[in-house]
Motif scaffolding. Structure first.
Motif, PDB file in Angstrom:
ATOM      1  N   CYS A 155       0.994  -1.191   0.040  1.00  0.00           N
ATOM      2  CA  CYS A 155       0.062  -0.029   0.190  1.00  0.00           C
ATOM      3  C   CYS A 155       1.010   1.229   0.167  1.00  0.00           C
ATOM      4  O   CYS A 155       0.672   2.368  -0.892  1.00  0.00           O
ATOM      5  CB  CYS A 155      -0.944   0.112   1.434  1.00  0.00           C
ATOM      6  SG  CYS A 155      -2.124  -1.257   1.250  1.00  0.00           S
ATOM      7  N   ALA A 156       2.048   1.319   0.748  1.00  0.00           N
ATOM      8  CA  ALA A 156       3.088   2.198   0.742  1.00  0.00           C
ATOM      9  C   ALA A 156       3.619   2.517  -0.737  1.00  0.00           C
ATOM     10  O   ALA A 156       3.671   3.866  -1.210  1.00  0.00           O
ATOM     11  CB  ALA A 156       3.715   2.182   1.787  1.00  0.00           C
ATOM     12  N   VAL A 157       4.092   1.623  -1.272  1.00  0.00           N
ATOM     13  CA  VAL A 157       4.693   1.798  -2.558  1.00  0.00           C
ATOM     14  C   VAL A 157       3.595   2.257  -3.589  1.00  0.00           C
ATOM     15  O   VAL A 157       3.722   3.062  -4.327  1.00  0.00           O
ATOM     16  CB  VAL A 157       5.224   0.356  -3.047  1.00  0.00           C
ATOM     17  CG1 VAL A 157       5.601   0.254  -4.405  1.00  0.00           C
ATOM     18  CG2 VAL A 157       6.250  -0.171  -2.160  1.00  0.00           C
ATOM     19  N   GLY A 158       2.051   1.830  -3.478  1.00  0.00           N
ATOM     20  CA  GLY A 158       1.280   2.259  -4.258  1.00  0.00           C
ATOM     21  C   GLY A 158       0.998   3.816  -4.098  1.00  0.00           C
ATOM     22  O   GLY A 158       0.914   4.374  -5.060  1.00  0.00           O
ATOM     23  N   MET A 159       0.969   4.159  -2.912  1.00  0.00           N
ATOM     24  CA  MET A 159       0.633   5.699  -2.676  1.00  0.00           C
ATOM     25  C   MET A 159       1.696   6.355  -3.192  1.00  0.00           C
ATOM     26  O   MET A 159       1.843   7.650  -3.676  1.00  0.00           O
ATOM     27  CB  MET A 159       0.216   5.896  -1.040  1.00  0.00           C
ATOM     28  CG  MET A 159      -1.061   5.345  -0.679  1.00  0.00           C
ATOM     29  SD  MET A 159      -2.271   6.260  -1.350  1.00  0.00           S
ATOM     30  CE  MET A 159      -2.248   7.661  -0.240  1.00  0.00           C
ATOM     31  N   LEU A 160       2.949   6.085  -2.614  1.00  0.00           N
ATOM     32  CA  LEU A 160       4.273   7.240  -2.953  1.00  0.00           C
ATOM     33  C   LEU A 160       4.409   6.983  -4.346  1.00  0.00           C
ATOM     34  O   LEU A 160       5.042   7.988  -4.934  1.00  0.00           O
ATOM     35  CB  LEU A 160       5.547   6.767  -2.047  1.00  0.00           C
ATOM     36  CG  LEU A 160       5.367   6.553  -0.571  1.00  0.00           C
ATOM     37  CD1 LEU A 160       6.220   5.937   0.133  1.00  0.00           C
ATOM     38  CD2 LEU A 160       5.181   8.065  -0.106  1.00  0.00           C
ATOM     39  N   GLY A 161       4.543   5.725  -4.852  1.00  0.00           N
ATOM     40  CA  GLY A 161       4.598   5.546  -6.411  1.00  0.00           C
ATOM     41  C   GLY A 161       3.886   6.541  -7.206  1.00  0.00           C
ATOM     42  O   GLY A 161       4.146   6.879  -8.394  1.00  0.00           O
ATOM     43  N   SER A 162       2.390   6.686  -6.878  1.00  0.00           N
ATOM     44  CA  SER A 162       1.657   7.702  -7.598  1.00  0.00           C
ATOM     45  C   SER A 162       1.902   8.911  -7.580  1.00  0.00           C
ATOM     46  O   SER A 162       1.452   9.810  -8.471  1.00  0.00           O
ATOM     47  CB  SER A 162       0.131   7.207  -7.032  1.00  0.00           C
ATOM     48  OG  SER A 162       0.015   8.033  -5.643  1.00  0.00           O
ATOM     49  N   VAL A 163       2.571   9.476  -6.477  1.00  0.00           N
ATOM     50  CA  VAL A 163       2.936  10.929  -6.419  1.00  0.00           C
ATOM     51  C   VAL A 163       3.580  11.508  -7.693  1.00  0.00           C
ATOM     52  O   VAL A 163       3.175  12.467  -8.207  1.00  0.00           O
ATOM     53  CB  VAL A 163       3.822  11.230  -5.071  1.00  0.00           C
ATOM     54  CG1 VAL A 163       4.144  12.423  -5.013  1.00  0.00           C
ATOM     55  CG2 VAL A 163       2.834  10.886  -3.914  1.00  0.00           C
ATOM     56  N   PRO A 164       4.879  11.136  -8.162  1.00  0.00           N
ATOM     57  CA  PRO A 164       5.457  11.689  -9.358  1.00  0.00           C
ATOM     58  C   PRO A 164       4.632  11.690 -10.624  1.00  0.00           C
ATOM     59  O   PRO A 164       4.409  12.407 -11.282  1.00  0.00           O
ATOM     60  CB  PRO A 164       6.663  10.979  -9.612  1.00  0.00           C
ATOM     61  CG  PRO A 164       6.398   9.664  -8.712  1.00  0.00           C
ATOM     62  CD  PRO A 164       5.583   9.912  -7.555  1.00  0.00           C
TER      63      PRO A 164
END
Length: 516
Positions: free
Chosen positions: A354-363
């Motif tokens: 879930c953390a990877v999904g959220m942080l990866g969507s930012v850029p």
């Protein structure tokens, strides 16, 4: 008659209130034996799902599909509605806000009822309200905008009952890997339904020449869902999948339920992550089609429309809807696959995904916002990757709640997560972004394309919320393993704490109340 013993945990009190009911539907209050008497039952493993379990899943998924289709048909025709009622961005955002507010305010009530009464009857009542109010909102005239707002609020009442209770029924029909798959399938219909909502809304308006038809098709589909639910959807015993067909029951007050959840750190931090995700997806789902439409106008690719009767290009709603459907299916399947692959190897794999999904969507979101003024195709590419990464989370998050919360508190846990997530998330995000957009636009009202740029700058809030959500999920990784083990010990009856053997009088006292 089969009796069963109490199941206690150091974190749950008072211990004597825990019991398991028989598969015949009887539930026992004080008829309690020692924890060791549960061991043979627990050792036999969970009950294998029947064909009726899969039929029930199909019905629940269908209703979840139309649930989210209805929610986003308005977004598919939002620009037409704004012109029809002559309302600003902030007022338009209010349509979604009032819906979500009623949804979140009533979710705790349905959570309380869902942990104690017949869940099927509650969902039938809620779905009936949803059908009537959703259909009624399609008959509002242009001089009664606030009636449309009121009806949208009432639609949220019906949806609150279903969204709160349906996942707990899935949790009682399946367990282990099958549960993860079924939860994935169920939650895939959130983005699929959302995407089809854009397509249905824009397509209905274009085909009929009247935006109201966008709000009439889903209630008709909902009526079919209501009939299927009455005929085919069960009300399984709570915890049946995990207790060999029995029912895990507990006599506890609502305050005790709240105290238990507040001590569950995995639940708390993952709920904050859900809140950030809801803020992000709610804002993007509501405003991105309009943002893309304004981007076309700003680039001179499309003329500006000033009258609701003029034909409009619905390409943005179609494409955005298709992208949402595709990323929902791919992201949900990918998230569940990663979870099943790594959960046994890495104890905190789920919140990490879930953390990877959220942080990866930012850029991806940053690039989407700024590239829209130069290249529409490139914008869609980054929207695709951003939504794909966000879609990793939905099914995984639902699975997390089911295995870190005991069966008798899952509806309450779902309800509170929905309430907090929507209250601080998508209840206010569409309206907040509309207010920011209106405030920025008021600085240069004479510029034709300033409405595009004002909305663009307001959307910049989303990536920062994504960073915050990623941080919440990273914190969840610190606690999830222990919280999951605590629930397993409770359900399986493997409690390391000594337990008093009840007196003959208390052991013969029976609660003859039947399960719902």
């Amino acid at each position: 008659m089969e009796t069963s013993g109490s199941v206690t945990s150091p974190s749950i009190s008072p211990a004597p209130r825990w019991s398991q009911g028989s598969s015949l539907g009887l539930q026992y209050g004080s008829l309690v034996n020692s924890v060791s008497s549960l061991a043979p039952i627990a050792a036999e493993g969970p009950v294998a799902p029947t064909k009726w379990s899969y039929i029930a899943i199909a019905v629940l998924c269908y209703i979840n599909l139309i649930n989210y289709m209805e929610r986003y048909t308005i977004a598919g025709v939002l620009s037409i509605i704004q012109t029809f009622f002559d309302i600003s961005d902030s007022t338009a955002g209010l349509l979604q806000t009032v819906f979500i507010c009623s949804f979140l305010l009533l979710a705790p009530l349905f959570g309380y009822l869902g942990d104690r009464y017949n869940r099927k009857y509650i969902m039938i009542g809620g779905l009936s309200v949803w059908i009537v109010t959703a259909a009624g909102s399609s008959f509002v005239t242009e001089s009664h905008f606030w009636l449309l707002v009121l009806l949208r609020a009432l639609v949220g009442i019906g949806e609150a009952s279903y969204s709160t209770i349906a996942p707990t029924i899935i949790g009682d029909l399946f367990t282990g890997g099958r549960r993860s798959i079924m939860i994935c399938v169920f939650y895939i219909f959130i983005p699929v339904g959302s995407g089809l909502g854009y397509i249905l809304g824009a397509g209905s308006a274009a085909l009929t020449g009247d935006w109201r038809w966008a709000l009439r098709i889903t209630p008709i589909m909902g009526l079919v869902g209501l009939i299927l639910m009455i005929l085919l959807c069960p009300n399984p015993p709570r915890g049946a999948a995990e207790s060999h067909g029995g029912e895990v029951t507990e006599q506890s007050t609502y305050l005790e339920d709240i105290k238990y959840l507040l001590k569950n750190k995995s639940y708390l931090w993952s709920s904050l992550g859900v809140t950030a995700l809801a803020f992000l997806t709610g804002a993007l789902a509501f405003w991105l089609p309009t943002f893309l439409s304004r981007a076309h106008i700003a680039q001179g690719l499309r003329p500006k429309v000033t009258n609701s009767s003029e034909p409009r290009d619905s390409t943005d709603s179609y494409i955005f809807g298709a992208v949402t459907v595709a990323t929902g299916i791919l992201g949900g399947a990918l998230g569940t696959t990663l979870s099943r692959q790594f959960r046994d190897k890495v104890a905190h794999a789920d919140p990490l995904i879930c953390a990877v999904g959220m942080l990866g969507s930012v850029p991806c979101l940053f690039i989407t916002i700024f590239v829209a003024s130069a290249s529409i195709p490139a914008t869609y590419v980054f929207i695709f990757f951003g939504e794909l990464l966000l879609s990793l989370n939905w099914a995984v998050l639902a699975d997390i709640l089911l295995y870190v919360v005991i069966p008798t508190k899952r509806a309450t846990a779902e309800a509170l997560q929905i309430s907090v997530g929507h209250l601080l998330g998508d209840a206010g995000s569409p309206y907040l972004l509309g207010v920011i957009s209106d405030a920025i636009r008021s600085t240069k009202p004479e510029e034709d394309n300033w409405s595009f740029h004002s909305l663009k700058y307001s959307l910049l809030l989303c990536p920062f919320v994504g960073i915050l959500g990623g941080a919440f999920f990273l914190i969840t990784t610190l606690y999830i393993n222990e919280d999951r083990k605590a629930v397993q010990r409770l359900i399986e009856g493997d409690d390391p704490q000594p337990q008093k053997v009840p007196t003959p009088e208390s052991s013969m006292e029976m609660n003859k109340k039947t399960t719902e």
